[in-house]
Design a protein around this motif. Structure first.
Motif, PDB file in Angstrom:
ATOM      1  N   UNK A  16       8.407  -2.654  -4.224  1.00 22.10           N
ATOM      2  CA  UNK A  16       8.614  -1.181  -3.249  1.00 22.10           C
ATOM      3  C   UNK A  16       7.942   0.008  -4.140  1.00 22.10           C
ATOM      4  N   UNK A  17       8.546   0.168  -5.268  1.00 20.74           N
ATOM      5  CA  UNK A  17       8.192   1.078  -6.263  1.00 20.74           C
ATOM      6  C   UNK A  17       6.869   0.834  -6.725  1.00 20.74           C
ATOM      7  N   UNK A  18       6.149  -0.126  -6.976  1.00 22.52           N
ATOM      8  CA  UNK A  18       4.857  -0.142  -7.246  1.00 22.52           C
ATOM      9  C   UNK A  18       4.016  -0.125  -6.502  1.00 22.52           C
ATOM     10  N   UNK A  19       4.330  -0.531  -5.246  1.00 26.27           N
ATOM     11  CA  UNK A  19       3.154  -0.632  -4.191  1.00 26.27           C
ATOM     12  C   UNK A  19       3.224   0.559  -2.784  1.00 26.27           C
ATOM     13  N   UNK A  29       4.044   6.651  -4.511  1.00 26.07           N
ATOM     14  CA  UNK A  29       3.011   7.024  -5.435  1.00 26.07           C
ATOM     15  C   UNK A  29       3.712   7.654  -6.607  1.00 26.07           C
ATOM     16  N   UNK A  30       2.934   7.586  -7.773  1.00 23.11           N
ATOM     17  CA  UNK A  30       3.442   8.013  -9.216  1.00 23.11           C
ATOM     18  C   UNK A  30       3.664   9.556  -8.788  1.00 23.11           C
ATOM     19  N   UNK A  31       4.905   9.875  -9.515  1.00 20.90           N
ATOM     20  CA  UNK A  31       5.281  11.396  -9.430  1.00 20.90           C
ATOM     21  C   UNK A  31       5.694  11.907  -8.415  1.00 20.90           C
ATOM     22  N   UNK A  32       6.057  11.142  -7.452  1.00 19.24           N
ATOM     23  CA  UNK A  32       6.597  11.554  -6.010  1.00 19.24           C
ATOM     24  C   UNK A  32       8.079  11.657  -5.706  1.00 19.24           C
ATOM     25  N   UNK A  33       8.882  11.165  -6.531  1.00 16.52           N
ATOM     26  CA  UNK A  33      10.461  11.112  -6.034  1.00 16.52           C
ATOM     27  C   UNK A  33      10.984  12.372  -6.823  1.00 16.52           C
ATOM     28  N   UNK A  93       0.872  -1.266  -0.032  1.00 20.25           N
ATOM     29  CA  UNK A  93       0.014   0.099   0.018  1.00 20.25           C
ATOM     30  C   UNK A  93       0.999   1.302  -0.003  1.00 20.25           C
ATOM     31  N   UNK A  94       0.342   2.178  -0.448  1.00 13.60           N
ATOM     32  CA  UNK A  94       0.963   3.759  -0.464  1.00 13.60           C
ATOM     33  C   UNK A  94       1.510   3.956   0.856  1.00 13.60           C
ATOM     34  N   UNK A  95       2.713   4.630   1.023  1.00 17.03           N
ATOM     35  CA  UNK A  95       3.084   4.905   2.253  1.00 17.03           C
ATOM     36  C   UNK A  95       3.048   6.382   2.484  1.00 17.03           C
ATOM     37  N   UNK A  96       2.741   6.768   3.960  1.00 18.11           N
ATOM     38  CA  UNK A  96       3.044   8.136   4.154  1.00 18.11           C
ATOM     39  C   UNK A  96       4.462   8.386   4.507  1.00 18.11           C
TER      40      UNK A  96
END
Length: 265
Positions: free
Chosen positions: A148-151, A154-158, A75-78
């Motif tokens: 890790x990157x997939x799950x 978030x897209x566009x976050x790095x 799941x996406x992380x905070x």
């Protein structure tokens, strides 16, 4: 971290990421994973190798892992919560024993770094340097980097992605196992913010040529090398020169750095 700590040769280092997918499926932001039909398992580009753990690494795992090593979660992380602040974030795929990661994090305290590595000795080594250097801007995920990157990201976050000296799979029949492949690079680009960088480095010339071709063929990325150059850039100041690399350069061995940026949408 001392900059003269020796690192293993590139052909003894491994990628902490799955093999680039060979049969694209799914929508934007997803990455397919190739499978071995004999066992229906994902085909990965890293090979788990045994490594000895020193007492300092073992102690770091026991004392620091609960704070600085994050469990894989689908799941996406905070990430603001994990780091306790808002800051540009850089993810490194396969940090090896972590010397470069620790040195970069110490030199760039305004950035947060997510290190992804599957090998426990390397995780213990980086945790030890985190403790010694008081590095609060590093977190580790000990898991396959594709997942890790997939799950978790978030897209566009790095702000950036680092892939330093991935396994060159130097035998020609093994080149298909190399991490830098078109589908995987296209997926990586989805995780970068506009203007975010993808920095790769290798000391195998034929892999450098492949990297340049693959990265140059990704429509979402643009090369930061000077016009009229050979497409490579001088070693950026951010990436430290290791003792192993310096010795190779003295012997006439080459090292190739490539820095591409995500185009504005």
């Amino acid at each position: 971290m001392a900059s003269d700590v020796p690192m293993p040769p590139a052909d003894e280092m491994t990628d902490a990421a799955a093999a680039a997918p060979s049969d694209p499926v799914g929508g934007a932001g997803e990455v397919p994973v190739a499978t071995d039909s004999r066992h229906q398992r994902p085909v990965r580009s890293f090979v788990l190798r045994a490594g000895r753990m020193g007492t300092g690494q073992i102690r770091a795992l026991e004392e620091l892992a609960p704070r600085f090593r994050l469990p894989y979660q689908a799941q996406l992380q905070d990430w603001d919560a994990h780091f306790g602040r808002q800051a540009p974030r850089v993810l490194e795929i396969g940090f090896g024993m972590g010397q470069a990661t620790a040195q970069i994090a110490a030199a760039r305290p305004e950035l947060d770094f997510i290190g992804v590595e599957v090998h426990e000795p390397g995780v213990g080594s980086l945790l030890k340097m985190i403790g010694e250097g008081g590095l609060g801007n590093v977190r580790i995920v000990q898991h396959d980097a594709v997942e890790v990157l997939r799950d978790m990201v978030a897209p566009g976050s790095l702000a950036g992605l680092h892939i330093y000296f991935p396994d060159p799979w130097h035998k020609k029949r093994h080149h298909k196992r190399r991490l830098i492949q078109p589908d995987f690079v296209a997926f990586l680009a989805t995780r970068l913010a506009p203007g975010g960088w993808l920095h790769c480095a290798t000391d195998w010339q034929d892999y450098a040529v492949q990297m340049l071709e693959v990265l140059g063929g990704c429509p979402a990325l643009e090369n930061t090398a000077a016009p009229g150059s050979d497409g490579y850039v001088p070693r950026p100041e951010m990436r430290p020169l290791t003792r192993f690399e310096a010795r190779g350069l003295r012997l006439g061995h080459g090292v190739w750095d490539l820095v591409f940026r995500r185009k504005a949408d």
